[in-house]
Write an enzyme that holds these catalytic residues in place. Structure first.
Site, PDB file in Angstrom:
ATOM      1  N   GLU A  34      -4.912   3.919 -50.444  1.00  0.00           N
ATOM      2  CA  GLU A  34      -4.353   2.527 -50.287  1.00  0.00           C
ATOM      3  C   GLU A  34      -4.021   2.302 -48.804  1.00  0.00           C
ATOM      4  O   GLU A  34      -3.057   3.184 -47.995  1.00  0.00           O
ATOM      5  CB  GLU A  34      -2.875   2.686 -50.952  1.00  0.00           C
ATOM      6  N   GLU A  75       6.342   0.788 -51.051  1.00  0.00           N
ATOM      7  CA  GLU A  75       4.622   0.768 -51.133  1.00  0.00           C
ATOM      8  C   GLU A  75       4.143   1.822 -51.999  1.00  0.00           C
ATOM      9  O   GLU A  75       3.293   1.622 -52.841  1.00  0.00           O
ATOM     10  CB  GLU A  75       4.241   0.991 -50.033  1.00  0.00           C
TER      11      GLU A  75
END
Length: 128
Positions: A34, A75
């Site tokens: 990510e 996140e």
């Protein structure tokens, strides 16, 4: 069906020890896969170091690093929701889009909070 088998549940301190390794694996996966997670972590580390130089006491420092950690956590949750939605299927579904968009908007709110806290602090520092 897949050949994946769920490992037996551990108990006590062994469970805690295993949980720490699962968490480490999750962080490694998020870092490797990510780019948004990497960006948030690097920005958070920069702000934590900067806060260490700018603040006068522990309370100020804690209040400045709070949005940093909050955005990293958001996140991780956002990325896990995206992975779970992607796992369920490759075809487009409006509910899958809504789930991903809502998780993304949570991160946006976290980043706005981060900018608001830091902006207010830096303006106060500048004008005093």
């Amino acid at each position: 069906m897949s050949d994946f088998k769920v490992p037996p549940k551990a108990k006590g301190f062994k469970r805690l020890f295993k949980a720490l390794f699962y968490s480490k694996d999750g962080l490694k996966c998020a870092w490797a896969e990510e780019s948004a997670f990497r960006q948030i972590v690097i920005l958070a580390l920069f702000c934590i170091v900067l806060a260490s130089y700018l603040t006068k006491d522990f309370l100020e420092w804690g209040l400045l690093i709070l949005p940093c950690f909050l955005s990293v956590v958001i996140e991780l949750i956002n990325s896990s929701i995206e992975k779970a939605v992607d796992f369920t299927g490759t075809e487009f579904h409006p509910l899958a889009k809504k789930a991903k968009d809502m998780a993304s908007s949570a991160q946006l709110i976290g980043l706005i909070f981060w900018a608001f806290i830091w902006g207010r602090y830096l303006l106060t520092l500048y004008f005093n």
